[in-house]
Design a protein around this motif. Structure first.
Motif, PDB file in Angstrom:
ATOM      1  N   GLN B 381      39.558  41.351  51.130  1.00 50.50           N
ATOM      2  CA  GLN B 381      39.822  40.676  49.855  1.00 50.50           C
ATOM      3  C   GLN B 381      39.121  41.367  48.691  1.00 50.50           C
ATOM      4  N   LEU B 382      37.996  41.973  48.985  1.00 50.10           N
ATOM      5  CA  LEU B 382      37.303  42.698  47.922  1.00 50.10           C
ATOM      6  C   LEU B 382      38.104  43.907  47.449  1.00 50.10           C
ATOM      7  N   LYS B 383      39.034  44.344  48.292  1.00 53.28           N
ATOM      8  CA  LYS B 383      39.850  45.493  47.915  1.00 53.28           C
ATOM      9  C   LYS B 383      41.243  45.054  47.487  1.00 53.28           C
ATOM     10  N   ASP B 384      41.440  43.764  47.307  1.00 55.33           N
ATOM     11  CA  ASP B 384      42.777  43.262  46.976  1.00 55.33           C
ATOM     12  C   ASP B 384      43.274  43.848  45.656  1.00 55.33           C
ATOM     13  N   GLU B 385      44.605  43.929  45.577  1.00 52.33           N
ATOM     14  CA  GLU B 385      45.168  44.533  44.355  1.00 52.33           C
ATOM     15  C   GLU B 385      45.033  43.607  43.135  1.00 52.33           C
ATOM     16  N   TYR B 386      44.878  42.289  43.359  1.00 50.88           N
ATOM     17  CA  TYR B 386      44.782  41.375  42.224  1.00 50.88           C
ATOM     18  C   TYR B 386      43.327  41.097  41.865  1.00 50.88           C
ATOM     19  N   PRO B 387      42.946  41.327  40.620  1.00 52.25           N
ATOM     20  CA  PRO B 387      41.551  41.133  40.212  1.00 52.25           C
ATOM     21  C   PRO B 387      41.053  39.716  40.475  1.00 52.25           C
ATOM     22  N   GLU B 388      41.958  38.731  40.340  1.00 55.40           N
ATOM     23  CA  GLU B 388      41.520  37.343  40.497  1.00 55.40           C
ATOM     24  C   GLU B 388      40.966  37.091  41.897  1.00 55.40           C
ATOM     25  N   VAL B 389      41.594  37.718  42.885  1.00 56.78           N
ATOM     26  CA  VAL B 389      41.150  37.569  44.271  1.00 56.78           C
ATOM     27  C   VAL B 389      39.736  38.137  44.412  1.00 56.78           C
ATOM     28  N   ARG B 390      39.551  39.360  43.913  1.00 52.97           N
ATOM     29  CA  ARG B 390      38.240  40.010  44.006  1.00 52.97           C
ATOM     30  C   ARG B 390      37.185  39.190  43.269  1.00 52.97           C
ATOM     31  N   LEU B 391      37.554  38.712  42.092  1.00 50.66           N
ATOM     32  CA  LEU B 391      36.587  37.934  41.308  1.00 50.66           C
ATOM     33  C   LEU B 391      36.178  36.673  42.055  1.00 50.66           C
ATOM     34  N   ASN B 392      37.164  36.012  42.697  1.00 52.22           N
ATOM     35  CA  ASN B 392      36.835  34.788  43.423  1.00 52.22           C
ATOM     36  C   ASN B 392      35.871  35.062  44.564  1.00 52.22           C
ATOM     37  N   ILE B 393      36.016  36.204  45.221  1.00 47.24           N
ATOM     38  CA  ILE B 393      35.074  36.565  46.282  1.00 47.24           C
ATOM     39  C   ILE B 393      33.688  36.797  45.687  1.00 47.24           C
ATOM     40  N   ILE B 394      33.646  37.577  44.634  1.00 48.32           N
ATOM     41  CA  ILE B 394      32.359  37.925  44.040  1.00 48.32           C
ATOM     42  C   ILE B 394      31.646  36.687  43.502  1.00 48.32           C
ATOM     43  N   SER B 395      32.416  35.765  42.950  1.00 42.42           N
ATOM     44  CA  SER B 395      31.776  34.599  42.344  1.00 42.42           C
ATOM     45  C   SER B 395      31.178  33.670  43.408  1.00 42.42           C
ATOM     46  N   ASN B 396      31.600  33.825  44.646  1.00 37.52           N
ATOM     47  CA  ASN B 396      31.060  32.949  45.692  1.00 37.52           C
ATOM     48  C   ASN B 396      30.101  33.660  46.629  1.00 37.52           C
ATOM     49  N   LEU B 397      29.586  34.806  46.204  1.00 40.66           N
ATOM     50  CA  LEU B 397      28.735  35.602  47.079  1.00 40.66           C
ATOM     51  C   LEU B 397      27.525  34.839  47.586  1.00 40.66           C
ATOM     52  N   ASP B 398      27.045  33.875  46.796  1.00 36.50           N
ATOM     53  CA  ASP B 398      25.816  33.189  47.184  1.00 36.50           C
ATOM     54  C   ASP B 398      25.919  32.520  48.555  1.00 36.50           C
ATOM     55  N   CYS B 399      27.149  32.015  48.904  1.00 39.25           N
ATOM     56  CA  CYS B 399      27.300  31.371  50.216  1.00 39.25           C
ATOM     57  C   CYS B 399      26.991  32.355  51.339  1.00 39.25           C
ATOM     58  N   VAL B 400      27.502  33.569  51.207  1.00 44.24           N
ATOM     59  CA  VAL B 400      27.300  34.569  52.258  1.00 44.24           C
ATOM     60  C   VAL B 400      25.856  35.032  52.267  1.00 44.24           C
ATOM     61  N   ASN B 401      25.321  35.164  51.090  1.00 46.11           N
ATOM     62  CA  ASN B 401      23.956  35.645  50.959  1.00 46.11           C
ATOM     63  C   ASN B 401      23.007  34.803  51.788  1.00 46.11           C
ATOM     64  N   GLU B 402      23.250  33.474  51.774  1.00 48.19           N
ATOM     65  CA  GLU B 402      22.378  32.579  52.524  1.00 48.19           C
ATOM     66  C   GLU B 402      22.471  32.864  54.021  1.00 48.19           C
ATOM     67  N   VAL B 403      23.640  33.258  54.486  1.00 39.52           N
ATOM     68  CA  VAL B 403      23.840  33.383  55.933  1.00 39.52           C
ATOM     69  C   VAL B 403      23.496  34.772  56.458  1.00 39.52           C
ATOM     70  N   ILE B 404      24.067  35.777  55.841  1.00 37.80           N
ATOM     71  CA  ILE B 404      23.865  37.110  56.410  1.00 37.80           C
ATOM     72  C   ILE B 404      23.177  38.084  55.464  1.00 37.80           C
ATOM     73  N   GLY B 405      22.915  37.625  54.240  1.00 35.75           N
ATOM     74  CA  GLY B 405      22.324  38.549  53.278  1.00 35.75           C
ATOM     75  C   GLY B 405      23.409  39.449  52.718  1.00 35.75           C
ATOM     76  N   ILE B 406      23.230  39.792  51.480  1.00 38.60           N
ATOM     77  CA  ILE B 406      24.312  40.460  50.790  1.00 38.60           C
ATOM     78  C   ILE B 406      24.410  41.939  51.158  1.00 38.60           C
ATOM     79  N   ARG B 407      23.353  42.450  51.784  1.00 41.22           N
ATOM     80  CA  ARG B 407      23.306  43.874  52.103  1.00 41.22           C
ATOM     81  C   ARG B 407      24.518  44.333  52.914  1.00 41.22           C
ATOM     82  N   GLN B 408      24.909  43.431  53.815  1.00 39.50           N
ATOM     83  CA  GLN B 408      26.041  43.754  54.683  1.00 39.50           C
ATOM     84  C   GLN B 408      27.279  44.122  53.869  1.00 39.50           C
TER      85      GLN B 408
END
Lengths: 444, 683
Positions: B381-408
Motif C-alpha cells: 500500500q505504501l507503493k500504491d499509485e494513489y496518493p490517498e492510499v499512501r497517505l492513509n498508511i502514513i497517517s496511521n503509522l503510530d499503530c504499527v510503531n507500538e507493535v513492531i517499531g517503525i524501523r521495519q
C-alpha cells in the motif's frame, strides 16, 4: 373521433401572423399531463410554464365538462449567461415532469438546458386580517391608543394560485439536458444530457450521482450521444436510455452504482438494402417511453415509431410508419435541417393506442389491436371548437384525390413535436408551434 | 409616588409601554420580510405570555394552525416553538390545544418541517395525562395514519412508539393494527417511513408482540419490491435483534438478514456493510462466528466497489469485536485472505478505505503475525499509485510503531514519503507535511537528519505559498521535538543561508521561519544568530522584504533582551519608519508602537496605544471624510504631519475643540454621565 375543445390558450385572440419575435418565445416546447389528468402543463421557449386545470362537471353547463382552463402561469427559467464558458443559456423549457401528489399542493420539475427546478403550485383561500399598529386600510395608528392586543384572524378570500420555486438542481450538466424522469420510489429523479445521466434526490440540491457516462476520453472518438432516458414506471431500479445510433439500453441500478454497463440492449439490425447517406441520421431515436404497464417500450425515430417488448431485445414487436412518404424527400429535409427534428411519442392510458407528430400540423395515431391508423390535423382553419376532426390523407404517388394532400404541398415549418395523452381518458394535448390544441373523444 | 396616586391612568400608560413591542411582534408575524416573520415566530413565547393562556388557546393557536403557507424556515421555527409551549397554554391540562397546529405542520411537504413537527408532537405527548392521550393524542395519530396524502401518513409512523406504552390494551391493539397497515402502504414513501421507525416501535412493544407482529412486518419490508425500503429494513433488523433472546434470533431474524447481505441490490448490501458492527453487537458471538464471518467475507469480495469500501472501513472494528477465543484464527483464516485481495483492488476508494484501518490490525494480531502477514501488505500500500492510499498508511503509522517499531518499515517508508513530498498536487504535499512531526518523532533524530531533513528544507522553497507556510510551521514543531541545540546545528544555518537568495520570496521565507522559530529556539540563538541576519535584511531592495523585517522585529522583540532592542532594533526600526515606501513605514511604526513596553521612544505620543484609544482620536475619525480604514488613516496622518511637533500642536487644537463640544453636549443633556459615544452620535 376527436373534437377540439380549446385552442391557443396563451393568447386566444392573437392572430397567427403576429410578430415573429413575440411568437418565438411562445413556441410550446413541452406538454405534460399530471398523474390524474386534472392538470396539464406546457413549457415554452420563453421559459414560461402554463398550467391548465380541467373544469369540474357542473349541471348548468354540461358541455363545459372537460375543458381545460388556465390555472397558473409562471416564469420558470430566465435566460442566463455562463461567464466562465462564455455560453448563453437559453430559458427554453425542455421538459416538464409532474411529481406524484403528496399533499394538497402540486409539484412539477421543469428543466432548461442546464438547470432543473422543482416548483410547487398551491392554492390559498384564506387571508389573515387585523393589525395592531394600523387600520385595515393601512393607516398607521397612534401607538398611544393601543389598549388591547389583536391577534390576526383568517378570513376567506378569492382563491389564489401561487407557484413557488422549491429547489434548484444546478451545476451538474456540461451538456444540454434532454430528459428528466421521476423514479417510482418518489425519492429520486434523473436528468440526462448528451453524454451523461445524473441521479438526484428530490430533497438534496448540492449533490447528484453520475450513473451513466458515455463520454470517451478523447472527444474525437465520440460516435453516439444519449437522446432520451426514462425510468421504469414501477421498478425503481430500472431505466432505459436511447442513443443517436438507434439503440436502446436498459440498465439495472441494483447491479452496480455506475450503470455504464447495460443489462439489456435493444437494437434492430439494419436492412442493408435501405442503407443510404441518411440512414444513421434517421435511425437516431428522438424519444423513448415506457408503457404504463411497464412491459413495453416505445421509441420514435425520424420515419417510424416502434414498440419493443422488454423481453425481446433483437427486434421491435411492432413498427409503424409515421410518414414514409418523406423517404424520397430526405435530401431537402436535410438541407432545411428538418431531418434533425426530435418528435416525441405517447401512449394512451391503456397502452392500446400510440400517438406521435408529423409535419403540416398532422399527427398520427396507431391502434395496436386493430392495426388501424389515422392522420389528423391540428389547425385553426380546418376545425372550429367542438367540431369533429376529419381524417387527412397524404397522396402517395399516382393521381391525387379530392381530399388528399400532395407530399409537395406539405408545410415543413408546421410541425407537431410535442403531444400528451391523458393518463386514463381519451383526451390529448397537441402542441403546434405556439398553439395548444386539446381534443377529446366525442362523448355521445 | 405620584403615579401610585392615579392608578387608572398609570395602568393605561404602563399598558401602552408594554403592549407596544408585543403589538409589533404580532403584526410582524405577517410581515412581507421573511426575516422579520422568523424573528417574530422565534419570540412566539413572548407573544403568548402577553396574551395570557386563555387568548393563546382561543386566538393565537387557531391562527397558527392555518399559517402553513409560509416559508420552510418560518414553519420549522414554529414547529420547534410549539414543542415547548405547554406552560404557555395553561399547563399539561391544556396541552392538547397544541395538537391542531402541529397536525397541520405534520402534513407539509418539506421533510425537515414535518420531522420537527413530529419531534415536537413526541415531546408534548409525554405531557398528556393517560386519559388525554387516549382522548386527544391517539385520535390525532389515527387521523394522520389514515390521511389522504402520504405526507401525513409518513408523519404518523413516528408517533406510534411514544403513545403505545401509555395506553390501554384495546388502544394498543388498534395502534398495532394502524402500524401494520402503514407497513403495507401503496406509496414507497410511507413504507420507507414505517421501515425506518420499525426498530423504534419494536422497542416499546411487549416481547410477544415483537415476535407475532413485528417479525412478519420486518420480513415483509425486507423483501419489499423497492430497494429503498429494503435497505431501511436492515437497520430495523439490527434493533429488533437486540430485543430478542438469543435462541429466537436464528429463527426469526437471521434468515432475513442473511438474505439482505446477499440482496440483488448493491444499495441493500451496502447498508448491511455499513451497519455491520452494530449488527455484530446485536447478534452476539455465536452467530457472528457462524454467520457473520462468511457474510463479511462476501461483502469484502462484493462485485460493487461501494460495498467493498463500506466493508473495508469496518475491517478493524469487526476484527476487534470478534470473540476473543477464536479471534486470531478467524482473522488469519477468513479475513486476512480477503484483505490481501483488497490491497490490490481496482478501485482506489476501496484501497483508501482499507489503508485507513489496516494498520489497526497489527495491535490485534501481535508482533509476529504483523511482521509475517501484515507488513507485506503495508509495503504494497505504501507503493500504491494513489496518493490517498499512501497517505492513509502514513497517517496511521503510530499503530504499527507500538507493535513492531517503525524501523521495519523505514526502508519502504522513505521512498513513499519522498514521492509524496514531490507529488505534483500541492494538496498531497501539504498532507504529508502535516504528518512530518509525527514521523520524525517515531523515526528518531538520526534517521530524520539523514533522510528527511533535506525534504523539509526543500519545501521551504516550494512554489506554492501554502506549502512554504506549512513547511515553516513544520520546522517549529520539529524544533519542539528535537530541541534548540539540534535546531542550531541543522536547521538554523540553512534557514539563514536563504537570506542571501536571489529570489525575494525565499528571502522572505527566512523571515517567516525566524518568526516561527525564535520562541522555540530561545533568546540566545535568536539574538546571536538570527537577529543580525534580520537587521541586515532591513536594507533589502524589495519593499516587501523590508516591511517583513519590521514585522519580524516586532514578532521576535519579546524574545530579545532589552540591550539588543535598544542598541540594534530601535535604530533599524526608526530608519524603516522614514522609508520611502508607505507600507514599510506603516509596519515600522506598528512595530515601534507594539514594542512600547520595551523601548522608550521619543515619538511615543503619536503612536502609543493610549492615543489611539483616546476620545480625541475617535473624534478626529468621525470628522474624517475619507473612507479609509483605521490603520490606513493612521498612515495618512503620519505622512501628512511629518514633524511630530506639528502633531502636538494640532492635537492641542483638536483637544480644545473637543473639550468645548463635549462640555456643550454635557450641558445640553443636562446629565452628568454623558460619555464619549454619545458625543460621537451627536456629531
Amino acid at each position: 373521433m376527436f373534437t377540439r375543445i380549446i385552442r391557443d390558450p396563451a393568447s386566444p385572440t392573437e392572430e397567427v401572423s403576429a410578430l415573429l419575435c413575440s411568437v418565438a418565445a411562445d413556441i410550446i416546447s413541452t406538454v405534460e399531463f399530471n398523474s390524474t389528468g386534472e392538470l396539464l402543463a406546457t413549457g415554452d421557449k420563453g421559459g414560461r410554464v402554463v398550467v391548465f386545470q380541467r373544469e369540474q362537471e357542473s349541471k348548468n353547463q354540461p358541455h363545459r365538462r372537460g375543458e381545460y382552463n388556465v390555472y397558473s402561469t409562471f416564469q420558470s427559467h430566465e435566460p442566463e449567461f455562463d461567464y466562465l464558458k462564455s455560453l448563453e443559456i437559453e430559458e427554453k423549457i425542455n421538459k416538464i415532469r409532474w411529481l406524484p401528489q403528496q399533499n394538497a399542493a402540486y409539484f412539477l420539475l421543469s428543466t432548461n438546458d442546464k438547470t432543473v427546478k422543482l416548483w410547487k403550485i398551491s392554492e390559498r383561500d384564506k387571508r389573515p386580517e387585523g393589525y395592531n399598529l394600523k387600520d385595515e386600510d393601512g393607516r398607521i395608528r397612534d401607538p398611544a391608543t393601543i389598549t388591547t392586543l389583536r391577534v390576526p384572524v383568517l378570513q376567506p378570500m378569492d382563491l389564489m394560485v401561487e407557484a413557488t420555486p422549491r429547489r434548484v438542481f444546478s451545476n451538474a450538466h456540461t451538456y444540454h439536458i434532454n430528459s428528466i424522469s421521476v423514479n417510482s420510489d418518489y425519492e429520486t429523479f434523473m436528468s440526462t444530457d448528451d453524454l451523461r445521466i445524473n441521479l438526484w434526490n428530490l430533497e438534496i440540491t448540492n449533490r447528484s450521482f453520475n450513473i451513466v457516462d458515455i463520454k470517451p476520453a478523447n472527444m474525437e472518438e465520440l460516435t453516439e450521444v444519449i437522446t432520451a432516458a426514462e425510468f421504469h414506471p414501477h421498478q425503481c431500479n430500472t431505466f432505459v436510455y436511447s442513443s443517436s445510433k438507434g439503440s436502446i439500453r436498459l440498465c439495472d441500478m441494483r447491479a452496480s452504482a455506475l450503470c455504464d454497463n447495460h443489462s439489456k440492449f435493444f437494437e434492430e439490425p439494419e436492412d442493408p438494402s435501405n442503407r443510404s447517406f441518411f440512414s444513421e441520421i434517421i435511425s437516431s431515436i428522438s424519444d423513448v417511453k415506457f408503457s404504463h404497464s411497464g412491459r413495453y417500450l416505445m421509441t420514435r425515430d425520424y420515419l417510424t415509431v416502434k414498440v419493443w417488448d422488454l423481453n425481446m431485445e433483437s427486434k421491435p414487436l411492432e413498427t409503424y410508419q409515421v410518414h414514409d412518404y418523406l423517404r424520397s424527400k430526405l435530401c431537402s429535409l436535410y438541407e432545411n435541417d428538418c431531418i434533425f427534428d426530435k418528435f416525441e411519442c405517447v401512449w394512451n392510458g391503456s397502452d392500446s393506442v400510440i400517438m406521435t407528430g408529423s409535419y403540416n400540423n398532422f399527427f398520427r395515431m396507431f391502434d395496436r389491436n386493430t392495426k388501424r391508423d389515422v392522420t389528423l390535423e391540428a389547425s385553426r382553419e380546418n376545425s372550429k371548437p367542438r367540431a369533429i376532426l376529419k381524417p387527412r390523407k397524404v397522396c402517395v404517388g399516382g393521381k391525387r384525390r379530392k381530399d388528399e394532400i400532395s407530399v409537395d404541398s406539405l408545410d415543413f415549418s408546421k410541425k407537431i413535436i410535442h403531444t400528451a395523452w391523458h393518463p386514463s381518458e381519451n383526451i390529448i394535448a397537441v402542441a403546434a408551434t405556439n398553439n395548444l390544441y386539446i381534443f377529446q373523444d366525442k362523448v355521445n | 409616588g405620584n403615579r401610585a396616586a392615579q392608578p387608572g391612568t398609570t395602568q393605561r400608560a404602563e399598558g401602552d409601554d408594554s403592549l407596544y413591542p408585543i403589538a409589533v411582534l404580532i403584526d410582524e408575524l405577517r410581515n412581507e420580510d421573511v426575516q422579520l416573520r422568523l424573528n417574530s415566530i422565534k419570540k412566539l413565547s413572548t407573544i403568548a405570555l402577553a396574551l395570557g393562556v386563555e387568548r393563546t388557546r382561543t386566538e393565537l393557536l387557531p391562527f397558527l394552525t392555518d399559517t402553513i403557507y409560509d416559508e420552510d424556515e418560518v414553519l420549522l421555527a414554529l414547529a420547534e416553538q410549539l414543542g415547548s409551549f405547554t406552560v404557555l397554554v395553561g399547563g399539561p391540562e391544556f396541552v392538547h390545544c397544541l395538537l391542531p397546529p402541529l397536525e397541520s405542520l405534520a402534513t407539509v411537504e418539506e421533510t425537515v418541517v414535518r420531522d420537527k413537527a413530529v419531534e415536537s408532537l413526541q415531546k408534548i405527548s409525554q405531557e398528556h395525562s393517560p386519559v388525554d392521550l387516549e382522548v386527544h393524542f391517539v385520535p390525532l395519530v389515527k387521523r394522520l395514519a389514515s390521511g389522504d396524502w402520504f405526507t401525513s401518513r409518513t408523519s404518523a409512523c413516528g408517533l406510534f412508539s411514544v403513545c403505545y406504552p401509555r395506553v390501554s390494551s384495546t388502544v394498543k391493539a388498534e395502534i398495532r393494527q394502524h402500524f401494520r397497515t402503514l407497513c403495507s402502504d401503496d406509496t414507497p414513501m410511507v413504507r420507507r417511513a414505517a421501515s425506518s421507525k420499525l426498530g423504534e416501535f419494536a422497542k416499546v412493544l411487549e416481547l410477544d408482540y415483537v415476535k407475532s407482529d413485528i417479525i412478519p412486518l420486518f420480513t415483509a419490508l425486507a423483501s419489499d419490491e423497492q430497494d429503498s425500503v429494503r435497505l431501511l429494513a436492515v437497520e430495523a433488523g439490527v434493533s429488533i435483534a437486540t430485543l430478542l433472546p438469543q435462541e429466537d434470533l436464528e429463527d426469526l431474524v437471521m434468515p432475513t438478514l442473511r438474505q439482505a447481505a446477499e440482496d440483488k441490490s448493491w444499495r441493500v448490501r451496502y447498508m448491511v456493510a455499513d451497519k455491520f458492527s452494530e449488527l455484530q453487537k446485536a447478534v452476539g458471538p455465536e452467530i457472528t462466528k457462524n454467520d457473520l464471518v462468511p457474510a463479511f467475507q462476501n461483502l469484502l469480495k462484493d462485485c460493487e466497489a461501494e460495498v467493498r469500501t463500506a466493508a473495508a472501513n469496518k475491517v478493524k472494528v469487526f476484527c476487534e469485536s470478534l470473540p476473543e477465543d477464536s479471534r486470531e484464527t478467524i482473522i488469519m483464516t477468513h479475513i486476512l485472505p480477503c484483505v490481501k485481495e483488497l490491497v490490490s483492488d481496482t478501485n482506489q476508494h476501496v484501497k483508501s478505505a482499507l489503508a485507513s484501518v489496516i494498520m489497526g490490525l497489527s495491535t490485534i494480531l501481535g508482533k509476529d503475525n504483523t511482521v509475517e502477514h501484515l507488513l507485506p501488505l503495508f509495503l504494497v500500500q505504501l507503493k500504491d499509485e494513489y496518493p490517498e492510499v499512501r497517505l492513509n498508511i502514513i497517517s496511521n503509522l503510530d499503530c504499527v510503531n507500538e507493535v513492531i517499531g517503525i524501523r521495519q518499515l523505514s526502508q519502504s517508508l522513505l521512498p513513499a514519503i519522498v514521492e509524496l513530498a514531490e507529488d505534483a498536487k500541492w494538496r498531497v504535499r501539504l498532507a504529508i507535511i502535516e504528518y512530518m512531526p509525527l514521523l520524525a518523532g517515531q523515526l528518531g533524530v538520526e534517521f530524520f537528519d539523514e533522510k528527511l531533513n533535506s525534504l523539509c528544507m526543500a519545501w521551504l522553497i516550494d512554489h506554492v505559498y501554502a506549502i512554504r507556510e506549512a513547511a515553516t510551521c513544520n520546522l517549529m514543531k520539529l524544533v519542539e521535538k528535537f530541541g534548540a541545540e539540534w535546531a542550531q546545528n541543522t536547521i538554523v544555518p540553512k534557514v539563514l543561508g536563504m537570506a542571501n537568495d536571489s529570489n525575494y520570496l525565499h528571502r522572505m521565507t527566512t523571515l517567516f521561519c525566524i518568526n516561527a522559530l525564535s520562541e522555540v529556539c530561545g533568546q540566545e540563538i535568536t539574538t546571536k544568530h538570527m537577529l543580525p541576519v534580520v537587521l541586515k535584511m532591513s536594507t533589502d531592495q524589495v519593499a516587501n522584504v523590508r516591511f517583513n523585517v519590521a514585522r519580524c522585529l516586532q514578532k521576535i522583540g519579546p524574545v530579545l533582551d532589552s540591550s539588543a532592542l535598544q542598541a540594534d532594533v530601535k535604530p533599524v526600526l526608526e530608519k524603516l519608519a522614514t522609508d520611502q515606501d508607505m507600507d514599510v513605514k506603516y509596519f515600522a511604526l506598528e512595530a515601534i508602537s507594539g514594542m512600547y513596553p520595551f523601548i522608550s521612544l521619543t515619538f511615543q505620543h503619536i503612536s502609543s496605544q493610549k492615543h489611539f484609544n483616546s476620545p480625541l482620536y475617535c473624534f478626529f475619525f468621525s470628522f474624517s471624510p475619507c473612507c479609509l480604514g483605521y490603520r490606513r488613516l493612521h498612515c495618512v496622518i503620519v505622512k501628512f504631519f511629518k514633524h511630530y511637533l506639528w502633531m502636538s500642536c494640532i492635537y492641542f487644537i483638536y483637544s480644545c475643540i473637543y473639550l468645548f463640544i463635549w462640555s456643550t453636549c454635557t450641558f445640553l443633556k443636562g446629565s452628568s454621565d454623558a460619555h464619549f459615544p454619545q458625543v460621537d452620535m451627536i456629531l
